[in-house]
Design a protein around this motif. Structure first.
Motif, PDB file in Angstrom:
ATOM      1  N   UNK A   1      50.775 -91.966 -81.395  1.00 60.20           N
ATOM      2  CA  UNK A   1      50.536 -92.357 -80.009  1.00 60.20           C
ATOM      3  C   UNK A   1      51.213 -91.333 -79.099  1.00 60.20           C
ATOM      4  N   UNK A   2      50.524 -90.921 -78.042  1.00 60.62           N
ATOM      5  CA  UNK A   2      51.065 -89.963 -77.087  1.00 60.62           C
ATOM      6  C   UNK A   2      51.343 -90.650 -75.754  1.00 60.62           C
ATOM      7  N   UNK A   3      52.113 -89.971 -74.914  1.00 65.68           N
ATOM      8  CA  UNK A   3      52.574 -90.584 -73.662  1.00 65.68           C
ATOM      9  C   UNK A   3      51.428 -90.992 -72.738  1.00 65.68           C
ATOM     10  N   UNK A   4      50.397 -90.189 -72.658  1.00 62.19           N
ATOM     11  CA  UNK A   4      49.336 -90.441 -71.670  1.00 62.19           C
ATOM     12  C   UNK A   4      48.057 -90.962 -72.316  1.00 62.19           C
ATOM     13  N   UNK A   5      48.209 -91.685 -73.427  1.00 61.03           N
ATOM     14  CA  UNK A   5      47.042 -92.222 -74.125  1.00 61.03           C
ATOM     15  C   UNK A   5      46.318 -93.272 -73.290  1.00 61.03           C
ATOM     16  N   UNK A   6      45.007 -93.333 -73.490  1.00 62.27           N
ATOM     17  CA  UNK A   6      44.182 -94.403 -72.932  1.00 62.27           C
ATOM     18  C   UNK A   6      43.774 -95.329 -74.072  1.00 62.27           C
ATOM     19  N   UNK A   7      43.968 -96.637 -73.892  1.00 63.45           N
ATOM     20  CA  UNK A   7      43.557 -97.657 -74.865  1.00 63.45           C
ATOM     21  C   UNK A   7      42.372 -98.416 -74.294  1.00 63.45           C
ATOM     22  N   UNK A   8      41.305 -98.464 -75.078  1.00 60.50           N
ATOM     23  CA  UNK A   8      40.073 -99.120 -74.622  1.00 60.50           C
ATOM     24  C   UNK A   8      39.656-100.177 -75.647  1.00 60.50           C
ATOM     25  N   UNK A   9      39.722-101.449 -75.239  1.00 64.62           N
ATOM     26  CA  UNK A   9      39.402-102.587 -76.103  1.00 64.62           C
ATOM     27  C   UNK A   9      38.013-103.095 -75.756  1.00 64.62           C
TER      28      UNK A   9
ATOM     29  N   UNK B   1      38.024-103.551 -71.714  1.00 66.06           N
ATOM     30  CA  UNK B   1      39.217-103.354 -70.894  1.00 66.06           C
ATOM     31  C   UNK B   1      39.814-102.005 -71.273  1.00 66.06           C
ATOM     32  N   UNK B   2      40.096-101.174 -70.264  1.00 65.73           N
ATOM     33  CA  UNK B   2      40.647 -99.844 -70.497  1.00 65.73           C
ATOM     34  C   UNK B   2      41.922 -99.678 -69.688  1.00 65.73           C
ATOM     35  N   UNK B   3      43.004 -99.246 -70.345  1.00 63.72           N
ATOM     36  CA  UNK B   3      44.296 -99.078 -69.694  1.00 63.72           C
ATOM     37  C   UNK B   3      44.892 -97.728 -70.060  1.00 63.72           C
ATOM     38  N   UNK B   4      45.600 -97.129 -69.103  1.00 66.35           N
ATOM     39  CA  UNK B   4      46.315 -95.877 -69.377  1.00 66.35           C
ATOM     40  C   UNK B   4      47.413 -95.715 -68.340  1.00 66.35           C
ATOM     41  N   UNK B   5      48.503 -95.074 -68.750  1.00 64.49           N
ATOM     42  CA  UNK B   5      49.605 -94.765 -67.848  1.00 64.49           C
ATOM     43  C   UNK B   5      49.801 -93.263 -67.791  1.00 64.49           C
ATOM     44  N   UNK B   6      49.645 -92.675 -66.604  1.00 65.92           N
ATOM     45  CA  UNK B   6      49.686 -91.225 -66.478  1.00 65.92           C
ATOM     46  C   UNK B   6      51.072 -90.648 -66.747  1.00 65.92           C
TER      47      UNK B   6
ATOM     48  N   UNK C   1      42.543 -92.856 -76.974  1.00 66.11           N
ATOM     49  CA  UNK C   1      42.126 -91.525 -76.545  1.00 66.11           C
ATOM     50  C   UNK C   1      43.352 -90.758 -76.053  1.00 66.11           C
ATOM     51  N   UNK C   2      43.553 -89.549 -76.584  1.00 64.93           N
ATOM     52  CA  UNK C   2      44.609 -88.681 -76.076  1.00 64.93           C
ATOM     53  C   UNK C   2      44.119 -87.980 -74.813  1.00 64.93           C
ATOM     54  N   UNK C   3      45.036 -87.771 -73.880  1.00 63.65           N
ATOM     55  CA  UNK C   3      44.710 -86.962 -72.707  1.00 63.65           C
ATOM     56  C   UNK C   3      44.490 -85.524 -73.157  1.00 63.65           C
ATOM     57  N   UNK C   4      43.407 -84.887 -72.672  1.00 62.12           N
ATOM     58  CA  UNK C   4      43.031 -83.571 -73.176  1.00 62.12           C
ATOM     59  C   UNK C   4      43.186 -82.460 -72.147  1.00 62.12           C
TER      60      UNK C   4
ATOM     61  N   UNK D   1      39.502 -91.467 -70.786  1.00 62.64           N
ATOM     62  CA  UNK D   1      39.952 -90.115 -70.516  1.00 62.64           C
ATOM     63  C   UNK D   1      38.871 -89.133 -70.923  1.00 62.64           C
ATOM     64  N   UNK D   2      38.794 -88.025 -70.198  1.00 60.50           N
ATOM     65  CA  UNK D   2      37.758 -87.039 -70.427  1.00 60.50           C
ATOM     66  C   UNK D   2      37.841 -86.484 -71.838  1.00 60.50           C
ATOM     67  N   UNK D   3      36.704 -86.206 -72.428  1.00 62.07           N
ATOM     68  CA  UNK D   3      36.662 -85.618 -73.756  1.00 62.07           C
ATOM     69  C   UNK D   3      36.860 -84.122 -73.638  1.00 62.07           C
TER      70      UNK D   3
END
Length: 307
Positions: A161-169, A214-219, A252-255, A277-279
């Motif tokens: 898991x990375x700091x700026x990951x996006x989790x999408x359920x 539901x999609x969540x992420x912390x920048x 999703x990792x921030x790219x 997060x963008x691919x």
């Protein structure tokens, strides 16, 4: 005057007698509140353990339930008759379940650890930029009854898991006999807990058949501690079962490469709620660091000539 007072006292006594006689008496074969609390506590732990066994070992589910009855010194018939009586007395049943839920929440971390050890689950999720980290069943059927009205999960983070990951359920909901009214619609919620105790969350009502996300992420909140979520299906006026399937929890990792640039020079992109997060194909990366420095170079200020 005295006659009227006698009549009033007689009416009061008669009313009190009627109320006492009309109270529902608990049959002898119904478990007391404290005993029922202990049984339900063990029952839910056994049921959760049974849901984790492979399909070819499904017979273990009933063995877990029978072990609860043996431990508590009761039979299946006593449990069933007690459940029927408590279902007809919802106020008492609600108080018992409040205590059971508090005990389950207090023991949640320990229970999850024991289940993971028993099933020999991997301690870490797979590496990668787009990974489904859902580790449980992909299909559930809910009826709204107290023992079958909720799906919950808690997923601890790991080194992938990375700091700026996006989790999408994502979950597909399918209602039998039509979707319920908004007051009885199921609730879907997810939250991310960070190591600094910050929490971001989202909750929504599900009012129709289809896929809900539901999609969540912390920048810039920091490291993720764990991801939690639940689906709650309230008791229906008319029996309407709910099927949930195609469940996934994508990470999703921030790219982008903006972490290498000072925040004072360029603002970080904000990931809107319910977006991913963008691919890598969508992010234009500079050819080298020199090009990157040129892109973020501040504009020169014009000097004012002295009069």
């Amino acid at each position: 005057m005295k006659g009227r007072n006698r009549i009033q006292w007689y009416n009061v006594a008669l009313l009190a007698f009627c109320l006492t006689a009309c109270q529902v008496k608990r049959p002898k074969d119904v478990l007391p509140d404290a005993k029922m609390e202990n049984v339900l506590y063990d029952y839910h732990i056994a049921k959760a353990m049974g849901e984790e066994v492979p399909y070819n070992e499904s017979y273990k589910r009933q063995l877990y339930i029978e072990s609860v009855f043996k431990k508590q010194g009761i039979t299946q018939a006593i449990f069933d008759s007690s459940m029927v009586w408590y279902a007809r007395n919802p106020e008492t049943f609600t108080k018992i379940y409040e205590k059971v839920n508090l005990r389950l929440k207090a023991e949640r971390d320990g229970i999850n650890h024991l289940i993971a050890m028993r099933d020999n689950k991997p301690k870490e999720s797979l590496p990668g930029d787009s990974i489904d980290v859902w580790a449980w069943q992909h299909i559930y059927q809910l009826t709204g009854m107290p023992l079958n009205n909720k799906i919950t999960f808690t997923l601890p983070s790991d080194s992938n898991f990375h700091d700026r990951d996006t989790l999408r359920w994502s979950v597909r909901f399918r209602f039998h006999n039509g979707a319920p009214d908004s007051a009885y619609a199921p609730t879907m919620a997810m939250q991310i807990l960070y190591e600094n105790d910050s929490i971001i969350s989202s909750m929504q009502k599900v009012k129709k058949t289809g896929i809900e996300t539901i999609s969540l992420s912390g920048d810039s909140i920091g490291k993720i501690k764990e991801v939690r979520g639940f689906i709650y299906y309230p008791l229906q006026k008319v029996s309407k079962s709910l099927l949930t399937d195609r469940i996934s929890l994508m990470r999703y990792h921030a790219t982008d490469t903006l972490l290498n640039v000072k925040k004072d020079s360029i603002a970080e992109p904000q990931i809107k709620k319910d977006t991913v997060a963008a691919t890598p194909a969508e992010v234009k990366k500079p050819d080298d660091e020199k090009t990157l420095r040129q892109e973020v170079r501040p504009r020169p200020r014009l000097r004012q000539s002295a009069n």
